[in-house]
Design an enzyme around this catalytic site. Structure first.
Site, short mmCIF file in Angstrom:
data_model
loop_
_atom_site.label_atom_id
_atom_site.label_comp_id
_atom_site.label_asym_id
_atom_site.label_seq_id
_atom_site.Cartn_x
_atom_site.Cartn_y
_atom_site.Cartn_z
N GLY A 17 -35.60 62.78 10.53
CA GLY A 17 -35.55 62.98 8.74
C GLY A 17 -36.30 63.47 7.51
O GLY A 17 -37.10 63.85 8.21
N ALA A 18 -36.07 63.45 6.93
CA ALA A 18 -37.34 63.71 5.48
C ALA A 18 -37.42 63.03 4.77
O ALA A 18 -36.88 62.57 4.09
CB ALA A 18 -37.28 66.20 5.26
N GLY A 19 -38.90 63.25 4.13
CA GLY A 19 -39.05 62.31 3.03
C GLY A 19 -39.59 63.63 1.55
O GLY A 19 -39.95 64.58 1.87
N THR A 23 -41.81 65.72 6.95
CA THR A 23 -40.85 65.84 8.23
C THR A 23 -40.74 65.20 9.48
O THR A 23 -42.21 65.02 10.05
CB THR A 23 -40.02 67.40 8.31
OG1 THR A 23 -40.25 67.70 7.38
CG2 THR A 23 -38.99 66.91 9.67
N VAL A 24 -40.12 64.31 10.20
CA VAL A 24 -40.53 62.95 11.07
C VAL A 24 -39.94 63.70 12.15
O VAL A 24 -38.76 64.16 12.17
CB VAL A 24 -40.16 61.31 10.51
CG1 VAL A 24 -39.52 60.92 12.34
CG2 VAL A 24 -40.82 60.81 9.95
N ASP A 133 -45.31 49.91 -0.67
CA ASP A 133 -43.81 51.15 -0.18
C ASP A 133 -42.31 50.52 0.77
O ASP A 133 -41.70 51.19 1.42
CB ASP A 133 -43.93 53.09 0.21
CG ASP A 133 -43.17 53.97 -0.33
OD1 ASP A 133 -42.18 53.09 -1.03
OD2 ASP A 133 -42.95 55.45 0.59
P1 ATP Z 1 -39.93 58.36 1.90
O1 ATP Z 1 -40.39 59.55 1.53
O2 ATP Z 1 -40.20 58.01 0.02
O3 ATP Z 1 -41.15 57.76 2.61
P2 ATP Z 1 -38.76 58.38 3.84
O4 ATP Z 1 -39.21 56.80 4.43
O5 ATP Z 1 -36.91 58.09 4.28
O6 ATP Z 1 -38.87 59.00 2.95
P3 ATP Z 1 -40.03 59.85 5.71
O7 ATP Z 1 -40.78 58.25 6.26
O8 ATP Z 1 -40.78 60.70 5.88
O9 ATP Z 1 -39.34 59.65 4.87
O10 ATP Z 1 -39.23 59.14 6.99
C1 ATP Z 1 -37.76 60.17 7.19
C2 ATP Z 1 -37.21 59.65 8.30
O11 ATP Z 1 -37.31 60.03 9.02
C3 ATP Z 1 -37.14 58.15 7.72
O12 ATP Z 1 -35.94 57.68 6.83
C4 ATP Z 1 -35.92 57.41 9.16
O13 ATP Z 1 -34.92 57.81 9.22
C5 ATP Z 1 -37.13 58.54 10.19
N1 ATP Z 1 -38.43 58.04 10.93
C6 ATP Z 1 -39.61 57.68 10.75
N2 ATP Z 1 -40.52 57.06 11.59
C7 ATP Z 1 -39.38 56.79 12.17
C8 ATP Z 1 -40.31 56.33 13.79
N3 ATP Z 1 -41.00 55.88 14.20
N4 ATP Z 1 -39.42 56.68 14.34
C9 ATP Z 1 -37.56 57.73 14.22
N5 ATP Z 1 -37.33 57.38 13.04
C10 ATP Z 1 -38.02 57.44 12.15
#
Ligand code: ATP
Ligand code: MG
Length: 454
Positions: A17-19, A23-24, A133
């Protein structure tokens, strides 16, 4: 998004996913033969040294929390192109946002999940950390070795709050989750900010909609008439705009939710049909985006507001000073006070030369000290090579104390040193401030006035 095959020693499998900040990725730790999740800071942020520092201090804080209720961080590093990343445990069950999107859980389950998220937040609070958050995408689900589902809190909102304070636009995913004090410069943030967001989380899980802005939240029983009024009251108490009227702690909120989930009082409610919930969530998202597009500039005062990693210290510095931030605390021993690790931050345009009085540096150091006599230590300071302009008593707004100034330092710079305590009779917190300047108007007064310690 760059295509990446390896991040450090981890083999990348796919994006999770990406926030707003990056990107994760799902990756494999080939040495340990275990899946991991790697969060990489986006290109456009990685040149912002302050955000970069926050990104990494988030990883360190998560690590420091060391709780099984908080996502574990195993490693941090930097890609060859300079983007920093951190490696965390992989949550195989996705996030609460995924769960909500596939149809919200039945009310007892919604309450139990909210209670678990609240217990996770409480674990952070016990380690002295405010999350800032809490929202569905930051609450992860993981299947334990025994098959039981664990709830893990991820992603502190540090970098995001810094970016927002500096007036930069950050994707507005958290609207509806943000307590009013978080939008108010200088209000000071404590654990009750997370209680608000946890209330919003419970509200969304129970009703299928994100709450409206603080103070305008539709009571849950209006959306779900079959809901136990006690559940509605518990959620609305967490969502009180006035934090003094909220649950006093995330733990107290968790206990009430557990009681309500166990009492069967909420179990009469039906699960909503999936299509309806998704449509509602989409409508709420559209309204939020429109409202944000119309909002005037998000930085009403000029300058950059920064906070330390614990969230206890906040200060506003002139534009251009905020290029670098160290927010992980200080050892008061540096000033001749009893040694320890206390909250502190340094923000400036070039921290690598902070120690060099002759360097052309603009910035501020703020450190707290519980012990020793900060005023006496400031009186004893000397800056050889600079002209000592003497000291004066200081009293303005929330602070009183002494300020000493020096000018004509070797490179032409100026230094101010202040020892402050609250303007009432309290002797704590004791705050030590150092301001380094070079040319321009004197910003010391403005900076001291903007200082907030909670
Ligand atoms: P924001 O940028 O507002 O925090 P977000 O939380 O969706 O939004 P990220 O924190 O970058 O953005 O995470 C992106 C996505 O990656 C998440 O929505 C989640 O689906 C996935 N993700 C994050 N961390 C993990 C993890 N440790 N294990 C599995 N999936 C994860
Ligand atoms: Mg996140």
């Amino acid at each position: 998004m760059h295509s990446v095959e390896r991040i450090g020693r981890y083999r990348v499998e796919r994006p999770l996913g990406a926030g707003a900040f990056g990107t994760v990725w799902l990756a494999e730790d080939e040495d340990l033969q275990a899946p991991v999740a790697v969060k990489v800071l986006a290109d456009n942020w990685s040149h912002r040294l302050d955000v970069r520092e926050r990104f990494l201090s988030e990883a360190r804080l998560l690590r420091k929390a060391g709780s099984p209720r908080v996502v574990q961080v195993h490693d941090i590093g930097e890609l060859p192109d300079g983007r920093p990343y951190f490696v965390m445990e992989y949550a195989d069950g996705g996030t609460l946002a995924d769960l909500i999107a596939s149809g919200p859980p039945a009310p007892p389950e919604a309450l139990r999940l909210t209670a678990l998220a609240a217990r996770s937040a409480h674990a952070l609070h016990e380690a002295g950390i405010v999350h800032r958050d809490v929202k569905p995408s930051n609450v992860l689900l993981r299947t334990g070795a025994d098959g039981a589902r664990r709830v893990l809190l991820a992603d502190l909102g540090l970098a995001k709050s810094l970016a927002e304070a500096s007036g930069l636009t950050v994707a507005a995913g958290s609207a509806g989750y943000r307590p009013p004090e978080q939008a108010e410069p200088g209000a000071g943030i404590d654990a009750r900010a997370d209680v608000y967001s946890l209330g919003a989380l419970g509200y969304e899980l129970v009703t299928g909609t994100v709450p409206a802005e603080p103070g305008k939240v539709t009571p849950p029983e209006r959306l779900r008439p079959e809901l136990n009024p006690a559940v509605s009251r518990a959620l609305m108490r967490a969502l009180e705009p006035d934090r003094a009227r909220r649950w006093p702690s995330a733990e107290a909120f968790a206990q009430e939710l557990e009681r309500l989930a166990g009492s069967g009082a909420s179990s009469g409610a039906r699960v909503r049909r999936r299509g309806r919930v998704v449509a509602l969530a989409a409508a709420v998202a559209a309204v939020t985006a429109a409202a944000l597009a119309l909002a005037p500039g998000s930085a009403p005062d000029s300058g950059l507001r920064v906070a330390d990693a614990t969230g206890q210290i906040e200060v506003r510095v002139p534009d251009g000073w905020g290029r670098q931030l160290r927010d992980s605390g200080w050892n008061p021993d540096a000033l001749g006070l009893p040694a320890g690790h206390e909250p502190g931050l340094t923000v400036g345009d070039d921290l690598s030369r902070w120690q060099d009085l002759g360097a052309d540096v603009r910035g501020v150091f703020v450190g707290l000290s519980e012990r020793g006599d900060v005023a006496a230590r400031v009186d004893a300071v000397s800056h050889r090579g600079c002209r000592d302009n003497g000291g004066r008593d200081y009293a303005d707004g929330p602070w009183k104390g002494r300020v000493r100034t020096w000018s004509d330092c070797p490179g032409g710079g100026r230094v101010a040193e202040a020892a402050l305590t609250p303007s009432g009779s309290a002797a704590q917190p004791q705050v030590y401030v150092q301001v380094r300047q070079h040319g321009g108007d004197d910003a010391t007064e403005r900076i001291l006035r903007s200082l907030r310690v909670t």
